[in-house]
Design a protein around this motif. Structure first.
Motif, short mmCIF file in Angstrom:
data_model
loop_
_atom_site.label_atom_id
_atom_site.label_comp_id
_atom_site.label_asym_id
_atom_site.label_seq_id
_atom_site.Cartn_x
_atom_site.Cartn_y
_atom_site.Cartn_z
N GLY A 82 -14.91 6.07 -3.49
CA GLY A 82 -14.62 4.96 -4.40
C GLY A 82 -14.76 3.61 -3.72
N GLY A 83 -14.96 3.61 -2.39
CA GLY A 83 -15.12 2.34 -1.66
C GLY A 83 -16.52 1.78 -1.83
N GLU A 84 -16.71 0.53 -1.44
CA GLU A 84 -18.05 -0.06 -1.50
C GLU A 84 -18.50 -0.39 -0.08
OE1 GLU A 84 -18.77 -3.02 -4.55
OE2 GLU A 84 -16.86 -2.45 -5.45
N LEU A 85 -19.73 0.01 0.22
CA LEU A 85 -20.26 -0.16 1.58
C LEU A 85 -20.08 -1.59 2.06
CD1 LEU A 85 -23.52 1.85 2.11
CD2 LEU A 85 -21.15 2.47 2.48
N GLU A 86 -20.33 -2.54 1.14
CA GLU A 86 -20.31 -3.96 1.47
C GLU A 86 -18.99 -4.38 2.11
OE1 GLU A 86 -21.12 -6.24 -1.99
OE2 GLU A 86 -20.77 -8.16 -0.98
N TYR A 87 -17.90 -3.73 1.67
CA TYR A 87 -16.58 -4.17 2.13
C TYR A 87 -15.97 -3.25 3.19
CZ TYR A 87 -17.16 -7.09 -1.93
OH TYR A 87 -17.65 -7.99 -2.83
N VAL A 88 -16.74 -2.24 3.60
CA VAL A 88 -16.23 -1.32 4.61
C VAL A 88 -16.48 -1.93 5.99
CG1 VAL A 88 -16.63 0.92 5.66
CG2 VAL A 88 -16.47 0.71 3.18
N ASP A 89 -15.50 -1.83 6.90
CA ASP A 89 -15.69 -2.45 8.22
C ASP A 89 -16.74 -1.71 9.04
OD1 ASP A 89 -13.78 -0.81 10.53
OD2 ASP A 89 -13.63 -0.30 8.41
N GLY A 90 -17.31 -2.40 10.00
CA GLY A 90 -18.43 -1.89 10.78
C GLY A 90 -18.12 -0.61 11.52
N ASN A 91 -16.93 -0.52 12.05
CA ASN A 91 -16.52 0.65 12.81
C ASN A 91 -16.54 1.91 11.94
OD1 ASN A 91 -15.54 1.97 15.04
ND2 ASN A 91 -13.95 0.45 15.41
N THR A 92 -15.98 1.77 10.74
CA THR A 92 -15.94 2.90 9.81
C THR A 92 -17.36 3.28 9.41
OG1 THR A 92 -13.84 2.13 8.95
CG2 THR A 92 -15.08 3.63 7.54
N LEU A 93 -18.19 2.25 9.18
CA LEU A 93 -19.57 2.49 8.75
C LEU A 93 -20.36 3.21 9.83
CD1 LEU A 93 -20.83 1.93 6.09
CD2 LEU A 93 -21.73 -0.22 6.96
N SER A 94 -20.16 2.83 11.08
CA SER A 94 -20.90 3.50 12.15
C SER A 94 -20.40 4.95 12.28
CB SER A 94 -20.80 2.73 13.46
OG SER A 94 -19.53 2.81 13.99
N HIS A 95 -19.11 5.19 12.06
CA HIS A 95 -18.59 6.56 12.02
C HIS A 95 -19.24 7.34 10.90
CE1 HIS A 95 -15.46 7.36 14.95
NE2 HIS A 95 -14.96 6.14 14.79
N ALA A 96 -19.38 6.67 9.71
CA ALA A 96 -19.97 7.33 8.54
C ALA A 96 -21.42 7.71 8.80
CB ALA A 96 -19.87 6.43 7.33
N LEU A 97 -22.13 6.84 9.53
CA LEU A 97 -23.54 7.11 9.84
C LEU A 97 -23.68 8.22 10.87
CD1 LEU A 97 -25.04 3.53 9.88
CD2 LEU A 97 -25.78 5.46 8.47
N SER A 98 -22.91 8.11 11.96
CA SER A 98 -23.04 9.11 13.02
C SER A 98 -22.54 10.47 12.56
CB SER A 98 -22.32 8.65 14.28
OG SER A 98 -20.93 8.66 14.07
N GLY A 99 -21.65 10.47 11.57
CA GLY A 99 -21.11 11.74 11.08
C GLY A 99 -21.84 12.24 9.85
N ARG A 100 -23.05 11.75 9.60
CA ARG A 100 -23.79 12.11 8.38
C ARG A 100 -24.09 13.61 8.32
NH1 ARG A 100 -27.22 9.79 11.96
NH2 ARG A 100 -29.23 10.78 12.30
N LYS A 101 -24.16 14.11 7.09
CA LYS A 101 -24.41 15.55 6.90
C LYS A 101 -25.75 15.76 6.22
CE LYS A 101 -19.69 17.18 6.01
NZ LYS A 101 -18.93 17.76 4.89
#
Lengths: 201, 201
Positions: B178-197
């Motif tokens: 339910g979050g929006e990428l635009e407002y997610v902090d960089g640290n979380t986003l890099s976790h989201a990318l490195s943890g991609r499935k």
């Protein structure tokens, strides 16, 4: 799965406090259980004692465990012949902190609110009238809140007190000290203008 | 002039609650005295009972008045062989509400924080190690908070658990639903990318 019954009971009990919902209640319960059992036990004791023993002062209706509170008992204050009428015990403290007033108080414990079923008798106006009838007061200061209900209550009490030989006054409405005219609402500003005083040199 | 002693004592006692200062404490005291004496008495009773009887579960360290809590006693959960490690009892409730997890828990009651003098023994890691040594678990899920201290605690426990025959996993970090990428902090986003499935059809 829920918390164990006793934990859940404690959390539910905290919800009776004003402004405390499920999350805050949980936080309070865990805080006390985890970090401050002594404080929690002390709170339980104070609460039990207070709920059982604290009543209203027979004269001014403030909260006290005595029959008549310390302010009402003070002969110095009685000699002043002034009675300040406020809505809550917290208002008494606020006025006492100014050091400006040395008379007695009468606490309404609310304001007139017909929609909520709060009438003159709920505010102890019968007790107030009896006191005024005894002729011990020369001035009645109406210090209810400057809200619609507070003004209505003040008006009602003024009419009631008018039957007796007392000066009746209402606390001044105007611009708060330290405030800026630009941000003061129009109603307050018109009160400040109509209540203007002659400049004294 | 102050409130009468018993009222003042009650107000002071309320200040032991988290996030409650002088004004809130006063409001709580007056609310109970004025409008909810029954609730206040009940709170006093629950509090006294809770402070005296609630201890920690011998196995998972959650708050309970029993020696071992209901979750730890469940044979169904024991048979799963999973152990989820969280920081607080509130985290257990949060995970239970998802309905996703059916295993046992271990509650640290905090996180490693050397500056506050909170070391491994304060988190009950000796109890945890004994449980891991008994070989009843096949998987340990590290569900501490994704904060600096939570991560450090998870790392510490992972190293400790690595000595035993268990799978060790950490809950996923990424973009909240339910979050929006635009407002997610960089640290979380890099976790989201490195943890991609890998996308599964």
């Amino acid at each position: 799965m829920k918390f164990s019954p006793l934990v859940q009971e404690l959390i539910n009990a905290f919800k009776c406090l004003p402004g405390v919902g499920a999350k805050s209640a949980q936080r309070m319960a865990f805080h006390l259980l985890e970090r401050n059992r002594i404080g929690g036990t002390k709170l339980a004791e104070s609460l039990a004692k207070a709920m059982e023993n604290i009543g209203h002062c027979r004269q001014c209706r403030t909260f006290t465990e005595q029959e008549v509170c310390d302010i009402c008992l003070s002969p110095k204050r009685q000699a002043r012949g002034q009675l300040c009428i406020v809505e809550t015990p917290a208002d008494v403290i606020a006025i006492e902190q100014t050091g400006e007033y040395q008379g007695l108080y009468f606490i309404l414990m609310g304001h007139l609110s017909p929609l909520d079923g709060i009438g003159p008798d709920d505010l102890g106006l019968d007790i107030l009238e009896k006191q005024l009838g005894q002729g011990q007061f020369s001035e009645v200061i109406l210090a209810t809140n400057p809200t619609v209900e507070g003004e209505a209550t003040a008006h009602f009490i003024a009419e009631l007190a008018n039957k007796y030989q007392v000066n009746i006054s209402r606390i001044a409405h105007g611009v708060p000290v330290g405030g800026e005219l630009e941000y003061v609402d129009g109603n307050t500003l018109s009160h400040a203008l109509s209540g203007r005083k002659h400049y004294s040199f």
